[in-house]
Design a protein around this motif. Structure first.
Motif, PDB file in Angstrom:
ATOM      1  N   ASN A   1       4.710  -8.263 -13.887  1.00 33.32           N
ATOM      2  CA  ASN A   1       5.961  -8.960 -13.626  1.00 33.32           C
ATOM      3  C   ASN A   1       7.045  -8.266 -14.419  1.00 33.32           C
ATOM      4  OD1 ASN A   1       8.055 -10.621 -13.148  1.00 33.32           O
ATOM      5  ND2 ASN A   1       6.997 -12.525 -13.694  1.00 33.32           N
ATOM      6  N   ASN A   2       7.642  -7.282 -13.791  1.00 33.76           N
ATOM      7  CA  ASN A   2       8.678  -6.496 -14.462  1.00 33.76           C
ATOM      8  C   ASN A   2      10.067  -6.906 -14.014  1.00 33.76           C
ATOM      9  OD1 ASN A   2       6.740  -5.026 -15.774  1.00 33.76           O
ATOM     10  ND2 ASN A   2       6.599  -3.520 -14.136  1.00 33.76           N
ATOM     11  N   SER A   3      10.189  -8.112 -13.478  1.00 30.54           N
ATOM     12  CA  SER A   3      11.502  -8.529 -12.985  1.00 30.54           C
ATOM     13  C   SER A   3      12.420  -8.930 -14.115  1.00 30.54           C
ATOM     14  CB  SER A   3      11.344  -9.665 -11.985  1.00 30.54           C
ATOM     15  OG  SER A   3      10.557 -10.702 -12.526  1.00 30.54           O
TER      16      SER A   3
ATOM     17  N   LEU B   1       5.587  -2.764  -8.017  1.00 28.09           N
ATOM     18  CA  LEU B   1       4.382  -3.586  -7.886  1.00 28.09           C
ATOM     19  C   LEU B   1       4.513  -4.922  -8.606  1.00 28.09           C
ATOM     20  CD1 LEU B   1       1.515  -0.965  -8.132  1.00 28.09           C
ATOM     21  CD2 LEU B   1       2.517  -2.011  -6.109  1.00 28.09           C
ATOM     22  N   LYS B   2       5.772  -5.330  -8.864  1.00 34.54           N
ATOM     23  CA  LYS B   2       5.920  -6.661  -9.460  1.00 34.54           C
ATOM     24  C   LYS B   2       5.311  -7.657  -8.483  1.00 34.54           C
ATOM     25  CE  LYS B   2      10.469  -7.665  -7.659  1.00 34.54           C
ATOM     26  NZ  LYS B   2      11.837  -7.938  -7.974  1.00 34.54           N
ATOM     27  N   ASN B   3       4.859  -8.759  -8.966  1.00 40.95           N
ATOM     28  CA  ASN B   3       4.166  -9.783  -8.187  1.00 40.95           C
ATOM     29  C   ASN B   3       2.758  -9.373  -7.785  1.00 40.95           C
ATOM     30  OD1 ASN B   3       6.487 -11.353  -8.342  1.00 40.95           O
ATOM     31  ND2 ASN B   3       7.315 -10.388  -6.508  1.00 40.95           N
ATOM     32  N   CYS B   4       2.247  -8.297  -8.357  1.00 38.83           N
ATOM     33  CA  CYS B   4       0.849  -7.915  -8.145  1.00 38.83           C
ATOM     34  C   CYS B   4       0.136  -7.992  -9.486  1.00 38.83           C
ATOM     35  CB  CYS B   4       0.732  -6.472  -7.632  1.00 38.83           C
ATOM     36  SG  CYS B   4       1.335  -6.211  -5.965  1.00 38.83           S
ATOM     37  N   ASP B   5      -1.152  -8.283  -9.436  1.00 34.30           N
ATOM     38  CA  ASP B   5      -1.989  -8.190 -10.631  1.00 34.30           C
ATOM     39  C   ASP B   5      -2.712  -6.858 -10.551  1.00 34.30           C
ATOM     40  OD1 ASP B   5      -1.388 -10.797 -11.594  1.00 34.30           O
ATOM     41  OD2 ASP B   5      -2.797 -11.638 -10.154  1.00 34.30           O
ATOM     42  N   VAL B   6      -2.818  -6.166 -11.678  1.00 31.97           N
ATOM     43  CA  VAL B   6      -3.476  -4.862 -11.722  1.00 31.97           C
ATOM     44  C   VAL B   6      -4.513  -4.890 -12.830  1.00 31.97           C
ATOM     45  CG1 VAL B   6      -3.151  -2.371 -12.015  1.00 31.97           C
ATOM     46  CG2 VAL B   6      -1.341  -3.733 -10.932  1.00 31.97           C
TER      47      VAL B   6
ATOM     48  N   GLU C   1      -4.691   4.497 -15.449  1.00 35.18           N
ATOM     49  CA  GLU C   1      -4.073   4.302 -14.133  1.00 35.18           C
ATOM     50  C   GLU C   1      -3.589   2.869 -13.960  1.00 35.18           C
ATOM     51  OE1 GLU C   1      -4.188   5.371  -9.508  1.00 35.18           O
ATOM     52  OE2 GLU C   1      -5.695   6.239 -10.822  1.00 35.18           O
ATOM     53  N   ALA C   2      -4.371   1.900 -14.422  1.00 33.75           N
ATOM     54  CA  ALA C   2      -3.939   0.508 -14.324  1.00 33.75           C
ATOM     55  C   ALA C   2      -2.658   0.277 -15.117  1.00 33.75           C
ATOM     56  CB  ALA C   2      -5.046  -0.427 -14.809  1.00 33.75           C
ATOM     57  N   GLU C   3      -2.592   0.829 -16.310  1.00 34.15           N
ATOM     58  CA  GLU C   3      -1.386   0.672 -17.130  1.00 34.15           C
ATOM     59  C   GLU C   3      -0.173   1.316 -16.454  1.00 34.15           C
ATOM     60  OE1 GLU C   3      -0.878  -1.124 -20.032  1.00 34.15           O
ATOM     61  OE2 GLU C   3      -2.822  -1.906 -19.403  1.00 34.15           O
ATOM     62  N   ARG C   4      -0.369   2.486 -15.875  1.00 33.11           N
ATOM     63  CA  ARG C   4       0.729   3.179 -15.191  1.00 33.11           C
ATOM     64  C   ARG C   4       1.225   2.345 -14.006  1.00 33.11           C
ATOM     65  NH1 ARG C   4       1.188   6.253 -10.897  1.00 33.11           N
ATOM     66  NH2 ARG C   4      -1.040   6.420 -10.505  1.00 33.11           N
ATOM     67  N   LEU C   5       0.293   1.811 -13.218  1.00 34.70           N
ATOM     68  CA  LEU C   5       0.679   1.000 -12.064  1.00 34.70           C
ATOM     69  C   LEU C   5       1.357  -0.296 -12.501  1.00 34.70           C
ATOM     70  CD1 LEU C   5      -2.480   1.479  -9.817  1.00 34.70           C
ATOM     71  CD2 LEU C   5      -0.206   2.461  -9.443  1.00 34.70           C
ATOM     72  N   LYS C   6       0.874  -0.904 -13.591  1.00 34.21           N
ATOM     73  CA  LYS C   6       1.476  -2.141 -14.084  1.00 34.21           C
ATOM     74  C   LYS C   6       2.927  -1.946 -14.478  1.00 34.21           C
ATOM     75  CE  LYS C   6      -0.656  -3.949 -17.419  1.00 34.21           C
ATOM     76  NZ  LYS C   6      -1.490  -4.340 -18.547  1.00 34.21           N
ATOM     77  N   ARG C   7       3.245  -0.771 -14.972  1.00 35.40           N
ATOM     78  CA  ARG C   7       4.623  -0.507 -15.416  1.00 35.40           C
ATOM     79  C   ARG C   7       5.586  -0.280 -14.250  1.00 35.40           C
ATOM     80  NH1 ARG C   7       1.786   2.501 -19.285  1.00 35.40           N
ATOM     81  NH2 ARG C   7       2.176   4.430 -18.151  1.00 35.40           N
TER      82      ARG C   7
ATOM     83  N   LYS D   1       0.841  -1.208   0.000  1.00 34.54           N
ATOM     84  CA  LYS D   1       0.000   0.000   0.000  1.00 34.54           C
ATOM     85  C   LYS D   1       0.872   1.252   0.000  1.00 34.54           C
ATOM     86  CE  LYS D   1      -3.880   2.500   1.506  1.00 34.54           C
ATOM     87  NZ  LYS D   1      -5.081   2.621   2.240  1.00 34.54           N
ATOM     88  N   GLU D   2       1.939   1.249   0.789  1.00 38.52           N
ATOM     89  CA  GLU D   2       2.858   2.397   0.797  1.00 38.52           C
ATOM     90  C   GLU D   2       3.476   2.605  -0.576  1.00 38.52           C
ATOM     91  OE1 GLU D   2       5.563   1.379   3.958  1.00 38.52           O
ATOM     92  OE2 GLU D   2       4.108   1.912   5.519  1.00 38.52           O
ATOM     93  N   ARG D   3       3.832   1.530  -1.250  1.00 42.61           N
ATOM     94  CA  ARG D   3       4.397   1.633  -2.603  1.00 42.61           C
ATOM     95  C   ARG D   3       3.383   2.209  -3.580  1.00 42.61           C
ATOM     96  NH1 ARG D   3       7.412  -4.228  -3.041  1.00 42.61           N
ATOM     97  NH2 ARG D   3       9.266  -3.648  -1.856  1.00 42.61           N
ATOM     98  N   ILE D   4       2.136   1.751  -3.494  1.00 42.88           N
ATOM     99  CA  ILE D   4       1.085   2.273  -4.367  1.00 42.88           C
ATOM    100  C   ILE D   4       0.956   3.779  -4.166  1.00 42.88           C
ATOM    101  CG2 ILE D   4      -1.409   2.302  -4.806  1.00 42.88           C
ATOM    102  CD1 ILE D   4      -1.421  -0.707  -4.040  1.00 42.88           C
ATOM    103  N   GLU D   5       0.916   4.214  -2.904  1.00 48.57           N
ATOM    104  CA  GLU D   5       0.781   5.640  -2.599  1.00 48.57           C
ATOM    105  C   GLU D   5       2.012   6.428  -3.049  1.00 48.57           C
ATOM    106  OE1 GLU D   5      -0.064   5.440   1.591  1.00 48.57           O
ATOM    107  OE2 GLU D   5      -2.207   5.107   1.233  1.00 48.57           O
TER     108      GLU D   5
END
Length: 166
Positions: free
Chosen positions: A164-166, A139-144, A129-135, A96-100
């Motif tokens: 999965n941006n690893s 937030l790797k290891n999260c589904d958006v 917003e979803a595309e921005r968060l996915k990049r 949540k802190e990372r999202i914020e």
């Protein structure tokens, strides 16, 4: 029951809510398993109940009117379990802190977790917003996803994918 509903008590009392419009959401699913029983055990043991519990009535009225004013909705949304869940599950608090930190303000935990959601004004805004968060590599290891809720609360699209941006 196949639509928008309010659950009361321990979730056993389900009240269907007719929602005459479409609402747009962004959803972040961290894939962390949360024990609802553990959350309630901590809540009870600490006696951390609000002295004046908030009610969902204002949120329900906004939905019933089909008011797509997301700022009015966001001001009234709450989850009284969120502070307990974030304290019990530090990995979820970190997400949540990372999202914020990357500009994803207004996300709220769903139930006892682990998914976060945020209402957005338009389908296009949710998709962006979803595309921005996915990049975001944080937030790797999260589904958006961006989602549309309509009269029956049905899911209309997955504009996101596994992050999965690893």
């Amino acid at each position: 029951y196949g639509g928008t509903a309010v659950c009361r008590g321990r979730g056993e009392r389900v009240e269907c809510v007719h929602v005459p419009g479409r609402f747009f959401y962004v959803v972040v699913f961290p894939r962390i398993r949360i024990s609802t029983a553990e959350v309630y055990t901590v809540l009870r043991s600490e006696g951390d109940y609000p002295s004046r519990p908030r009610k969902a009535d204002e949120v329900i009225q906004i939905l019933k009117r089909g008011n797509t004013n997301t700022s009015a909705l966001k001001r009234r949304l709450f989850n009284r379990l969120e502070h307990v869940v974030l304290r019990c599950f530090p990995a979820l608090r970190l997400i949540k802190e990372r999202i914020e930190r990357i500009g994803g303000d207004g996300f709220i935990l769903t139930g006892s977790g682990s998914t976060f959601f945020k209402p957005v004004a338009t389908e296009g805004g949710g998709f962006q917003e979803a595309e921005r968060l996915k990049r975001s590599p944080v937030l790797k290891n999260c589904d958006v996803f961006s989602c549309i809720g309509n009269l029956r609360g049905e899911y209309h699209g997955n504009h996101g994918s596994e992050v999965n941006n690893s």
